[in-house]
Design an enzyme around this catalytic site. Structure first.
Site, PDB file in Angstrom:
ATOM      1  N   GLY A  49       0.756  -1.252   0.000  1.00 24.94           N
ATOM      2  CA  GLY A  49       0.000   0.000   0.000  1.00 24.94           C
ATOM      3  C   GLY A  49       0.784   1.299   0.000  1.00 24.94           C
ATOM      4  CD1 TRP A  51       4.816   2.769  -4.616  1.00 24.99           C
ATOM      5  CD2 TRP A  51       4.051   2.746  -6.721  1.00 24.99           C
ATOM      6  NE1 TRP A  51       5.882   2.558  -5.466  1.00 24.99           N
ATOM      7  CE2 TRP A  51       5.450   2.537  -6.744  1.00 24.99           C
ATOM      8  CE3 TRP A  51       3.355   2.763  -7.931  1.00 24.99           C
ATOM      9  CZ2 TRP A  51       6.161   2.361  -7.950  1.00 24.99           C
ATOM     10  CZ3 TRP A  51       4.049   2.578  -9.127  1.00 24.99           C
ATOM     11  CH2 TRP A  51       5.436   2.389  -9.125  1.00 24.99           C
ATOM     12  CG  ASP A  69      -1.368  -6.760  -4.672  1.00 25.20           C
ATOM     13  OD1 ASP A  69      -0.424  -6.003  -4.959  1.00 25.20           O
ATOM     14  OD2 ASP A  69      -1.204  -7.986  -4.500  1.00 25.20           O
ATOM     15  CG  ASP A 113       5.966  -1.248  -7.498  1.00 24.08           C
ATOM     16  OD1 ASP A 113       6.940  -1.435  -8.224  1.00 24.08           O
ATOM     17  OD2 ASP A 113       6.048  -1.198  -6.255  1.00 24.08           O
ATOM     18  CE  LYS A 153       8.227  -3.887  -9.858  1.00 24.37           C
ATOM     19  NZ  LYS A 153       8.461  -3.938  -8.417  1.00 24.37           N
TER      20      LYS A 153
HETATM   21  C1  LIG Z   1       6.459  -4.827  -5.356  1.00 25.49           C
HETATM   22  S1  LIG Z   1       4.852  -5.236  -4.812  1.00 25.49           S
HETATM   23  C2  LIG Z   1       4.039  -3.668  -4.869  1.00 25.49           C
HETATM   24  C3  LIG Z   1       4.438  -2.726  -3.766  1.00 25.49           C
HETATM   25  C4  LIG Z   1       3.533  -1.508  -3.687  1.00 25.49           C
HETATM   26  N1  LIG Z   1       3.675  -0.661  -4.871  1.00 25.49           N
HETATM   27  C5  LIG Z   1       3.828  -0.655  -2.471  1.00 25.49           C
HETATM   28  O1  LIG Z   1       4.482   0.384  -2.652  1.00 25.49           O
HETATM   29  O2  LIG Z   1       3.410  -0.995  -1.372  1.00 25.49           O
HETATM   30  C6  LIG Z   1       4.194  -6.051  -6.233  1.00 25.49           C
HETATM   31  C7  LIG Z   1       2.763  -6.527  -6.090  1.00 25.49           C
HETATM   32  O3  LIG Z   1       2.256  -6.951  -7.382  1.00 25.49           O
HETATM   33  C8  LIG Z   1       1.183  -7.844  -7.109  1.00 25.49           C
HETATM   34  N2  LIG Z   1       0.751  -8.565  -8.316  1.00 25.49           N
HETATM   35  C9  LIG Z   1       1.478  -9.434  -9.064  1.00 25.49           C
HETATM   36  N3  LIG Z   1       0.727  -9.952 -10.050  1.00 25.49           N
HETATM   37  C10 LIG Z   1      -0.513  -9.397  -9.941  1.00 25.49           C
HETATM   38  C11 LIG Z   1      -1.738  -9.543 -10.662  1.00 25.49           C
HETATM   39  N4  LIG Z   1      -1.844 -10.378 -11.708  1.00 25.49           N
HETATM   40  N5  LIG Z   1      -2.818  -8.825 -10.279  1.00 25.49           N
HETATM   41  C12 LIG Z   1      -2.724  -7.978  -9.200  1.00 25.49           C
HETATM   42  N6  LIG Z   1      -1.584  -7.801  -8.478  1.00 25.49           N
HETATM   43  C13 LIG Z   1      -0.505  -8.503  -8.832  1.00 25.49           C
HETATM   44  C14 LIG Z   1       1.787  -8.744  -6.029  1.00 25.49           C
HETATM   45  O4  LIG Z   1       0.782  -9.422  -5.313  1.00 25.49           O
HETATM   46  C15 LIG Z   1       2.589  -7.759  -5.178  1.00 25.49           C
HETATM   47  O5  LIG Z   1       1.885  -7.389  -4.012  1.00 25.49           O
END
Ligand SMILES: C[S@@+](CC[C@H](N)C(=O)[O-])C[C@H]1O[C@@H](n2cnc3c(N)ncnc32)[C@H](O)[C@@H]1O
Length: 198
Positions: A49, A51, A69, A113, A153
């Protein structure tokens, strides 16, 4: 490099963000000012969370953040910030898109992200990651208003250039951003597109 990571980890803790990834958005925002007060932002891959919380601070009380997510975790609302709606779902599924539309169908900013679960196979992980970036980009056609911005990203791999060239065609201005808070040895970069040509 460990020192740099510790620095951002401690800073995030101090500033009450759940992850230090927040600085990968903050640095770009402070330089390019693409999020504005009152904007609506779609934050894909939003858990835990950071961002969403940062964006809600920038957008202010008139703004809206919709976070999506696979993992569950709605950031707390804080005063003076925009509303944050959280959807638990897979962004590749139609049901999730329908749920986003219930909250809003046209956003000013699309942020991604997203990162896949890594397998240890570098090539396969990069392909999976690029697939997610492609998915995020495809959603611009569904959800991003004309003139809107995209911050996503991407891992620099063999198909990166082709992907970036495709994104560039759809925006008035675009650039590749490598925030200081992103590990230098990581191939992670962010594509910023401004002025979506819908
Ligand atoms: C690096 S983390 C994001 C961190 C977030 N931006 C923050 O600042 O707190 C990447 C996220 O992408 C999500 N993710 C990956 N594939 C996904 C999908 N198909 N649909 C939704 N979320 C996805 C993962 O569950 C993970 O929580």
């Amino acid at each position: 490099m460990k020192k740099v990571q510790d620095y951002y980890f401690k800073k995030a803790k101090r500033e009450k963000y759940p992850a230090r990834s927040v600085y990968k958005l903050e640095e770009a925002q402070e330089k390019y000012h693409f999020l504005k007060r009152g904007h609506k932002a779609l934050d894909i891959g939003s858990y835990p969370g950071s961002w969403s919380i940062y964006a809600s601070r920038v957008l202010g009380p008139q703004g809206l953040v919709v976070g999506v997510d696979l993992q569950d975790g709605k950031p707390m609302r804080q005063s003076g910030r925009s509303r944050i709606e959280f959807i638990r779902g897979d962004i590749t599924g139609d049901e999730t898109l329908e749920t986003i539309r219930i909250h809003c169908s046209s956003f000013d900013a699309l942020l991604s992200d997203m990162a896949p679960n890594t397998t240890g196979n570098k090539w396969a992980d990069q392909q999976k990651s690029l697939e997610l970036s492609r998915r995020a980009f495809a959603l611009c056609n569904d959800f991003l208003r004309s003139g809107g911005c995209f911050y996503c990203k991407v891992f620099e791999g063999e198909d990166f250039k082709e992907f970036y060239d495709t994104v560039r065609l759809c925006f008035t201005n675009s650039r590749i951003v490598k925030p200081k808070s992103s590990r230098r040895e990581s191939r992670e970069v962010f594509i910023l597109g401004l002025g979506f040509k819908n």
